[in-house]
Write a protein that holds these residues in place. Structure first.
Motif, PDB file in Angstrom:
ATOM      1  N   CYS A 304      86.926  30.035 -66.195  1.00  0.00           N
ATOM      2  CA  CYS A 304      85.556  29.873 -66.690  1.00  0.00           C
ATOM      3  C   CYS A 304      85.194  28.394 -66.680  1.00  0.00           C
ATOM      4  O   CYS A 304      85.950  27.556 -67.131  1.00  0.00           O
ATOM      5  N   ARG A 305      84.022  28.073 -66.153  1.00  0.00           N
ATOM      6  CA  ARG A 305      83.542  26.667 -66.098  1.00  0.00           C
ATOM      7  C   ARG A 305      82.641  26.327 -67.268  1.00  0.00           C
ATOM      8  O   ARG A 305      82.033  25.273 -67.309  1.00  0.00           O
ATOM      9  N   MET A 306      82.487  27.247 -68.208  1.00  0.00           N
ATOM     10  CA  MET A 306      81.657  27.003 -69.403  1.00  0.00           C
ATOM     11  C   MET A 306      80.206  26.681 -69.042  1.00  0.00           C
ATOM     12  O   MET A 306      79.552  25.910 -69.729  1.00  0.00           O
ATOM     13  N   CYS A 307      79.728  27.263 -67.945  1.00  0.00           N
ATOM     14  CA  CYS A 307      78.375  26.911 -67.496  1.00  0.00           C
ATOM     15  C   CYS A 307      77.294  27.618 -68.304  1.00  0.00           C
ATOM     16  O   CYS A 307      76.133  27.240 -68.257  1.00  0.00           O
ATOM     17  N   ALA A 308      77.672  28.663 -69.022  1.00  0.00           N
ATOM     18  CA  ALA A 308      76.765  29.395 -69.915  1.00  0.00           C
ATOM     19  C   ALA A 308      75.737  30.264 -69.208  1.00  0.00           C
ATOM     20  O   ALA A 308      74.851  30.813 -69.852  1.00  0.00           O
ATOM     21  N   SER A 309      75.840  30.441 -67.892  1.00  0.00           N
ATOM     22  CA  SER A 309      74.882  31.319 -67.191  1.00  0.00           C
ATOM     23  C   SER A 309      74.973  32.733 -67.749  1.00  0.00           C
ATOM     24  O   SER A 309      73.966  33.437 -67.891  1.00  0.00           O
ATOM     25  N   CYS A 310      76.187  33.178 -68.068  1.00  0.00           N
ATOM     26  CA  CYS A 310      76.380  34.531 -68.594  1.00  0.00           C
ATOM     27  C   CYS A 310      75.701  34.679 -69.961  1.00  0.00           C
ATOM     28  O   CYS A 310      75.076  35.700 -70.248  1.00  0.00           O
ATOM     29  N   LEU A 324      85.081  33.175 -74.104  1.00  0.00           N
ATOM     30  CA  LEU A 324      85.953  32.997 -72.937  1.00  0.00           C
ATOM     31  C   LEU A 324      86.929  31.837 -73.160  1.00  0.00           C
ATOM     32  O   LEU A 324      88.069  31.871 -72.706  1.00  0.00           O
ATOM     33  N   CYS A 365      77.292  35.531 -63.497  1.00  0.00           N
ATOM     34  CA  CYS A 365      78.376  34.538 -63.375  1.00  0.00           C
ATOM     35  C   CYS A 365      78.545  34.102 -61.917  1.00  0.00           C
ATOM     36  O   CYS A 365      78.847  34.935 -61.062  1.00  0.00           O
ATOM     37  N   PRO A 366      78.385  32.824 -61.638  1.00  0.00           N
ATOM     38  CA  PRO A 366      78.510  32.380 -60.243  1.00  0.00           C
ATOM     39  C   PRO A 366      79.948  32.401 -59.741  1.00  0.00           C
ATOM     40  O   PRO A 366      80.188  32.230 -58.549  1.00  0.00           O
ATOM     41  N   ASN A 367      80.892  32.634 -60.649  1.00  0.00           N
ATOM     42  CA  ASN A 367      82.299  32.540 -60.245  1.00  0.00           C
ATOM     43  C   ASN A 367      83.033  33.874 -60.278  1.00  0.00           C
ATOM     44  O   ASN A 367      84.250  33.917 -60.092  1.00  0.00           O
ATOM     45  N   LEU A 369      83.776  36.065 -62.711  1.00  0.00           N
ATOM     46  CA  LEU A 369      84.746  36.384 -63.764  1.00  0.00           C
ATOM     47  C   LEU A 369      84.551  37.808 -64.291  1.00  0.00           C
ATOM     48  O   LEU A 369      83.419  38.281 -64.406  1.00  0.00           O
ATOM     49  N   ILE A 371      84.077  39.311 -67.034  1.00  0.00           N
ATOM     50  CA  ILE A 371      83.720  38.905 -68.394  1.00  0.00           C
ATOM     51  C   ILE A 371      83.888  40.048 -69.387  1.00  0.00           C
ATOM     52  O   ILE A 371      84.402  39.858 -70.496  1.00  0.00           O
TER      53      ILE A 371
HETATM   54  S1  SF4 Z   1      78.875  32.387 -66.141  1.00  0.00           S
HETATM   55 FE1  SF4 Z   1      81.047  32.612 -65.578  1.00  0.00          FE
HETATM   56  S2  SF4 Z   1      81.800  30.505 -65.376  1.00  0.00           S
HETATM   57 FE2  SF4 Z   1      79.834  30.397 -66.465  1.00  0.00          FE
HETATM   58  S3  SF4 Z   1      80.386  30.435 -68.666  1.00  0.00           S
HETATM   59 FE3  SF4 Z   1      80.050  32.554 -68.048  1.00  0.00          FE
HETATM   60  S4  SF4 Z   1      82.053  33.323 -67.420  1.00  0.00           S
HETATM   61 FE4  SF4 Z   1      82.187  31.120 -67.485  1.00  0.00          FE
END
Ligand code: SF4
Ligand code: SF4
Length: 386
Positions: A304-310, A324, A365-367, A369, A371
């Motif tokens: 997780c990059r902690m980007c907060a998109s989710c 996360l 989530c751009p990555n 995960l 979640i």
């Molecule tokens: S969108 Fe994905 S990468 Fe970004 S905070 Fe949420 S789980 Fe982490």
């Protein structure tokens, strides 16, 4: 990074490298002479590990009141006495999440009391960016008049020598704006942000670090391992031939000439030896960089990059990045107590109990995960009440 910069950068930092000792750098305009690696203390600092680090030339200790289940500062104070360490031989940083400058003198006094010292070398406003808080900070917070007044008064009181901020946030717009705003403030001397090999090629972040460095701030990288779960099957292809992905991650962050110091936890003596070995030789070869990037790709959907998109997509307003992060402490760092502590700090309305399994978070989530799996794990396993 300047995605392409893989040189050591030690010369650019004016590092003094003594044979077989950790290089020492000047931490920006603070003038503090610090080891290029700081000892992080989210886990209680073991006496032997601390003694080993000091013997290798480490003099920079990073702590916080809430680390190691609220015991880190008191344990560190005890270790300093046991090892008979002189106050002047150490650079000690602590921090607090309070955004109320009027509370800082009391909070710093309490930290100093636990540490058994008279002053902090560096005091950070901790975790700017909203991780752990549902209402995010503003990236202009460091420029508020009451912050400037509070910092100047703290410095005048002699309780701290220098002031800084930390940010775990992976919301790139926020982080870049924060760094660039704070670089304008002559009362902000040090900054510590998450920075790791997954930021390879992020020119905007590299430029923000360069701006802070040029402004004279001490620049410290944390979260350099990016918390990826290093399952044996995934790591196997990258090991051998002397390549070690943990060391490569430290070396990648340290190879940016705008990064003065890398802050790292040392969970056991072996890890301390590896981290210190890595910081002594930060130059990554092109083939090591290639392997690190392949490793980054292979573990991308686990970190997780902690980007907060989710979190922005979640209709229930669940505090996903913090959840996360708690899961990461449990699954990746093997520290369920720390995971529970992080979880307990999340206010009840933002905990995962209200998840209705809609999947909007995963779509955002751009990555990639998984979640929902992690949310369910947190709900079932991280509450102290379970
Ligand atoms: S969108 Fe994905 S990468 Fe970004 S905070 Fe949420 S789980 Fe982490
Ligand atoms: S699956 Fe749960 S956590 Fe994810 S967006 Fe839906 S309600 Fe929120």
């Amino acid at each position: 990074m300047a995605g392409g910069i893989v040189g050591a950068g030690l010369e650019a930092l004016g590092a003094e490298a003594k044979r077989d000792k950790i290089p020492i750098v000047t931490l920006g305009r603070t003038g503090l002479k610090v080891s290029r690696i700081a000892l992080g203390t989210t886990q209680a600092p073991d006496r032997n590990i601390l003694a080993y680090c000091i013997s290798q030339g480490l003099n920079f200790i990073d702590t916080a009141p809430n680390y190691a289940h609220f015991q880190a500062e008191a344990i560190l104070g005890r270790r300093f006495r046991e090892l008979n360490l002189k106050r002047e031989s150490l650079v000690i940083a602590s921090k607090n999440k309070s955004r109320d400058p009027s509370s800082w003198p009391r909070l710093v006094r309490e930290s100093c009391k636990r540490l058994g010292i008279e002053y902090l070398d560096i005091f950070y406003a901790h975790s700017l960016g909203g991780i752990g808080k549902h209402v995010p900070d503003s990236p202009t917070w460091p420029l508020r008049p009451e912050v400037e007044r509070g910092v100047r008064e703290l410095k005048r009181s002699g309780l701290i020598r220098f002031f800084g901020y930390t940010s775990h946030a992976g919301d790139k717009d926020f982080v870049n704006a924060l760094i660039r705003n704070a670089a304008k403030a002559d009362y902000i001397d040090v900054m510590m942000v998450r920075y790791n090999f997954r930021d390879y090629g992020d020119e905007r972040l590299a430029e923000s670090l360069a701006i802070a460095h040029k402004a004279g701030q001490g620049v410290i990288a944390m979260k350099t391992q990016s918390g990826a779960k290093a399952t044996p099957e995934k790591v196997k292809p990258f090991l051998g031939d002397g390549f070690n992905h943990w060391q490569a991650a430290i070396r990648w962050a340290a190879s940016n000439p705008n990064v003065h110091v890398v802050c790292a936890n040392m969970r056991n003596l072996e890890m301390a030896k590896q981290n210190i070995e890595a910081i002594k030789r930060p130059r990554l070869s092109a083939s090591e960089l290639d392997r690190l990037m392949i490793y980054a790709q292979a573990t991308s959907a686990e970190a997780c990059r902690m980007c907060a998109s989710c979190a922005k997509a979640c209709p229930e307003g669940i505090a996903l990045p913090e959840i996360l992060r708690a899961v990461m402490y449990c699954e990746d760092y093997g520290d369920p107590d720390m995971a529970r502590q992080i979880y307990a700090e999340i206010e009840p309305p933002f905990r995962p109990d209200r998840c209705r399994n809609c999947g909007a978070c995963e779509a955002a989530c751009p990555n990639g995960l998984a979640i929902r799996e992690k949310v369910a794990f947190a709900a079932n396993s991280l509450s102290w009440e379970t």
